[in-house]
Design an enzyme around this catalytic site. Structure first.
Site, PDB file in Angstrom:
ATOM      1  N   TYR A 121       0.834  -1.211   0.000  1.00 47.85           N
ATOM      2  CA  TYR A 121       0.000   0.000   0.000  1.00 47.85           C
ATOM      3  C   TYR A 121       0.868   1.259   0.000  1.00 47.85           C
ATOM      4  O   TYR A 121       0.616   2.216  -0.751  1.00 47.85           O
ATOM      5  CB  TYR A 121      -0.891  -0.051   1.241  1.00 47.85           C
ATOM      6  CG  TYR A 121      -1.938   1.013   1.381  1.00 47.85           C
ATOM      7  CD1 TYR A 121      -3.199   0.855   0.809  1.00 47.85           C
ATOM      8  CD2 TYR A 121      -1.702   2.154   2.136  1.00 47.85           C
ATOM      9  CE1 TYR A 121      -4.188   1.817   0.973  1.00 47.85           C
ATOM     10  CE2 TYR A 121      -2.678   3.122   2.309  1.00 47.85           C
ATOM     11  CZ  TYR A 121      -3.915   2.952   1.726  1.00 47.85           C
ATOM     12  OH  TYR A 121      -4.895   3.905   1.899  1.00 47.85           O
ATOM     13  N   VAL A 135      -8.990   7.762   8.459  1.00 50.22           N
ATOM     14  CA  VAL A 135     -10.325   8.329   8.275  1.00 50.22           C
ATOM     15  C   VAL A 135     -11.364   7.297   8.727  1.00 50.22           C
ATOM     16  O   VAL A 135     -11.152   6.085   8.545  1.00 50.22           O
ATOM     17  CB  VAL A 135     -10.561   8.684   6.781  1.00 50.22           C
ATOM     18  CG1 VAL A 135     -11.895   9.397   6.598  1.00 50.22           C
ATOM     19  CG2 VAL A 135      -9.414   9.531   6.247  1.00 50.22           C
TER      20      VAL A 135
END
Ligand code: CAA
Length: 247
Positions: A154, A187
């Site tokens: 990632y 988030v």
């Protein structure tokens, strides 16, 4: 700030951050098209209803597929006339320590998070240059800036997105086309709710604001970069991370 009558495409548009971006760009006056990998029409209709986005077009596509992506973007340009704003927000995680990271986990993340950015941006790029207006916004991550234990795949993909933004910014600079990266921190979405509870608690403890972001806090920064008025900002990586990585 305004994106009135702009045509905006948001990949990963039905995701946690993507949904908030669709709502915010709509509020700024844009006509929004969401691209999703979901194909269940009932699920799509429910998403539109629940989020007050019934006027947002939803298009299903596998953005890992070069030809399918090109066909979808061509279809959007034909229907809407052009694409002014492209937000590359589609992304997945396959977190694991590198010693256990097989090629499938590596390739899935590089394909979905990075190669899709090529697949989607390439078909709209020339018309942005010709139209003399464009906003490409690549949603990266704090973990593309600083790395993260368990995210070699990632972090590599997300860092790659900003390399792409920097290079492309040069090519759009004299044509009214800006290319920027936005790097969210953690988030409140399905992606972070998949993190083990103890690991997540430790991460939040390390955020100076001691909380995760709400998706709307990312979306408002996207709207800023997308706005007609944001004419002189290009090639930047805007961190929206509650102070998690200050540099
Ligand atoms: N730094 C150094 N060492 C660490 C570490 C860290 N950050 N985290 C864990 N370790 C150590 C542990 O102490 C442990 O050591 P011992 O073996 O000596 O006890 C060892 O590494 C193994 O740790 P785990 O128990 O965590 O290993 P696991 O295999 O059970 O889990 C993992 C691995 C799934 C990667 C897990 O660590 C994890 O979920 N990490 C968080 C990954 C993350 O932040 N993902 C973000 C997802 S959301 C997102 O990506 C959005 C965004 O853009 C921010």
């Amino acid at each position: 700030m305004s994106s009135k009558d702009r045509i905006a495409v948001v990949t990963g548009g039905m995701g946690g951050i993507g949904t908030a971006i669709c709502q915010q760009l709509k509020a700024e006056g844009a006509k929004v098209v969401a691209i999703t990998h979901k194909s269940d029409m009932d699920e799509i209709a429910a998403w539109q209803q629940d989020n007050d986005l019934t006027d947002v077009d939803v298009v299903a596509a596998d953005l890992v597929d070069v030809e399918a992506s090109a066909a979808v973007m061509k279809g959007i340009i034909e229907k809407q006339g052009r694409v002014d704003i492209l937000v590359n927000c589609a992304g997945i995680t396959r977190d694991t320590t590198f010693k256990k990271m097989d090629a499938d986990k590596w390739n899935a993340v590089i394909d979905t998070n990075l190669n899709s950015v090529y697949n989607v941006t390439q078909p709209v790029w020339n018309q942005m240059l010709e139209n003399g207006f464009g906003r490409v916004i690549n949603i990266s991550s704090v973990n593309g800036q600083r790395g993260q234990f368990g995210q070699a795949n990632y972090s590599a993909a997300k860092a790659g997105m900003h390399g792409f933004s920097m290079a492309l910014a040069y090519e759009g600079a004299t044509k009214g086309v800006t290319v920027n990266t936005l790097s969210p921190g953690y988030v409140e979405t399905a992606m972070t709710s998949a993190i083990r509870e103890d690991v997540l608690a430790a991460i939040i403890g390390g955020i100076p604001m001691r909380r995760m972001a709400k998706p709307e806090e990312i979306a408002s920064a996207v709207a800023f970069l997308a706005a007609d008025e944001s004419t002189y900002i290009t090639g930047v990586n805007l961190p929206v991370n509650g102070g998690l990585f200050i540099h």
